[in-house]
Write a protein that holds these residues in place. Sequence first.
Motif, PDB file in Angstrom:
ATOM      1  N   ALA A  32      12.470  13.539  -2.549  1.00 17.16           N
ATOM      2  CA  ALA A  32      11.611  12.345  -2.620  1.00 17.16           C
ATOM      3  C   ALA A  32      10.136  12.727  -2.777  1.00 17.16           C
ATOM      4  O   ALA A  32       9.245  11.880  -2.709  1.00 17.16           O
ATOM      5  N   ARG A  78       1.662  15.388   1.259  1.00 12.51           N
ATOM      6  CA  ARG A  78       1.848  14.442   0.157  1.00 12.51           C
ATOM      7  C   ARG A  78       0.487  13.847  -0.199  1.00 12.51           C
ATOM      8  O   ARG A  78      -0.345  13.633   0.669  1.00 12.51           O
ATOM      9  N   ASP A 136      -0.332   8.094  -3.112  1.00 10.07           N
ATOM     10  CA  ASP A 136       1.087   7.792  -3.141  1.00 10.07           C
ATOM     11  C   ASP A 136       1.621   7.517  -1.728  1.00 10.07           C
ATOM     12  O   ASP A 136       2.442   6.634  -1.497  1.00 10.07           O
ATOM     13  N   PHE A 137       1.099   8.263  -0.760  1.00  9.77           N
ATOM     14  CA  PHE A 137       1.531   8.149   0.639  1.00  9.77           C
ATOM     15  C   PHE A 137       1.311   6.736   1.176  1.00  9.77           C
ATOM     16  O   PHE A 137       2.210   6.117   1.743  1.00  9.77           O
ATOM     17  N   ILE A 180      11.252   6.246   6.459  1.00  8.25           N
ATOM     18  CA  ILE A 180      10.780   6.742   5.155  1.00  8.25           C
ATOM     19  C   ILE A 180      11.616   7.966   4.762  1.00  8.25           C
ATOM     20  O   ILE A 180      11.873   8.834   5.601  1.00  8.25           O
ATOM     21  N   ASP A 181      12.012   8.028   3.510  1.00  9.11           N
ATOM     22  CA  ASP A 181      12.753   9.192   3.007  1.00  9.11           C
ATOM     23  C   ASP A 181      11.776  10.354   2.837  1.00  9.11           C
ATOM     24  O   ASP A 181      10.938  10.346   1.935  1.00  9.11           O
ATOM     25  N   ARG A 234       4.895  -0.392   1.031  1.00  9.76           N
ATOM     26  CA  ARG A 234       6.164  -0.912   0.480  1.00  9.76           C
ATOM     27  C   ARG A 234       7.230  -0.995   1.580  1.00  9.76           C
ATOM     28  O   ARG A 234       8.064  -1.886   1.585  1.00  9.76           O
ATOM     29  N   GLN A 235       7.192  -0.058   2.515  1.00 13.65           N
ATOM     30  CA  GLN A 235       8.149  -0.097   3.627  1.00 13.65           C
ATOM     31  C   GLN A 235       7.897  -1.323   4.509  1.00 13.65           C
ATOM     32  O   GLN A 235       8.842  -1.968   4.980  1.00 13.65           O
ATOM     33  N   TRP A 284       8.288  15.207  -0.980  1.00 17.91           N
ATOM     34  CA  TRP A 284       7.535  15.693   0.176  1.00 17.91           C
ATOM     35  C   TRP A 284       7.624  17.214   0.243  1.00 17.91           C
ATOM     36  O   TRP A 284       8.685  17.784   0.026  1.00 17.91           O
ATOM     37  N   GLU A 344       0.938   3.966  -0.381  1.00 21.69           N
ATOM     38  CA  GLU A 344       1.780   2.968  -1.034  1.00 21.69           C
ATOM     39  C   GLU A 344       3.194   2.974  -0.445  1.00 21.69           C
ATOM     40  O   GLU A 344       3.785   1.912  -0.243  1.00 21.69           O
ATOM     41  N   GLN A 345       3.723   4.146  -0.146  1.00 15.08           N
ATOM     42  CA  GLN A 345       5.070   4.224   0.444  1.00 15.08           C
ATOM     43  C   GLN A 345       5.150   3.429   1.744  1.00 15.08           C
ATOM     44  O   GLN A 345       6.113   2.714   1.996  1.00 15.08           O
TER      45      GLN A 345
END
Length: 430
Positions: A74, A108, A112-113, A68-69, A119-120, A76, A115-116
């Motif tokens: 991004a 964060r 949103d966290f 994760i970026d 998606r990963q 954070w 979902e990241q």
Amino acid sequence: MTEQQTLSEHTADVIVVGAGPAGSTTAYYLAKAGLDVLLLEKTAFPREKVCGDGLTPRATKQLVAMGIDISEEAGWLRNKGLRIIGGGVRLQLDWPDLASYPDYGLVRKRDDFDEQLARQAQKAGARLYERCNVGAPVVDDRTGRITGVRAKLGEEKREVTFHAPLVVAADGNSTRLSLAMGLHRREDRPMGVAVRTYFTSPRHEDDYLESWLELWDRRGPGEDRLLPGYGWIFGMGDGTSNVGLGVLNTSDSFKELDWREVLKAWCASMPEDWGYTPENMTGPIRGAALPMAFNRQPHYTRGLLLVGDAGGLVNPFNGEGIAYAMESGQIAADVIVQAHARSTPAQRELALHHYPKVLKETYGGYYTLGRAFVKLIGNPKVMKIATQRGLTHPLLMKFTLKMLANLTDPTGGDAMDRIINGLSKVAPKA
């Protein structure tokens, strides 16, 4: 779509129920290893979850491992450590310098966290179904094993059955799937409650997580009482602060108090220029349960593995859940990948039964120490002495920070690391 296509679309090597940190991490590592994995999430992203939004170096390490970026560009916000306030003392502790973990944490927002991470997992090859509300497990009558799940899909709540030889319950504290498989919560394990809200505040760029060890229930002159639990303030870097409190069920007042009211009262006692006032509140006060110290077991039975909150993996020392959700997801995925490569059902079972053993080996002793700690601080007298005496000893507090956040080097660490690791080894395995 042909029946054959539908069948293959709804069949996989593994089904993961719940796309929170535990489920998404499990799905990510399974997909990365080449397994066909279905990740079923009952809501749609982005979605709200009750959380402190503060990540320790332990959770940060997991994000790095998943690619994760985590740069500031991004979105954070990095934090340097923990500021502890209590007993009239204010102590700022940097995260320890360790080979095993980074020396910073992150902040964060949870909507949103999550979902990241999901998606990963998708990028790695997991098949994510959002708005997929899982109901009953599909159980083989002859063996009692779970072989899939029934679910309602999409806005129209279309009934679908998904099939897989293994299912991972990552459906949080309420874990309907575990309950349907007869796995109930252990009453001899501590439970916590977290309530939190957001305020617009000038303190939003604070680069330390702030922990208040004293929560007062101020009832009037001479009636103040110290509550078991702690308050937190995390700057979000976006103009807001996340302000909340975590409370343990070891206290007499656990059931009788309205924790939202306690949070309001605590905020009202803060300095005015911090802005923690009702008119600066940007959202409602929300609450969630914190299932601690393996409060649901066994972690593997009849084709079902429990990860994260479903298996009660919240750290009883500090209420941290995300790091353990992600770690247990990675451990579960490793075990499943190994089991999948075995040639007979008996061999596969042997590999899968290793999962609860690895969890107990990894966290069992530490969680047992945590349960003893929770019992102790449930006593207001002990809590008072601990804050008044302990906070004035920086070296003792450095040790306490390592202990509470479970941040030690397993090999080659300093004397503090060796003491904590030694205590965890000799304590019974939860």
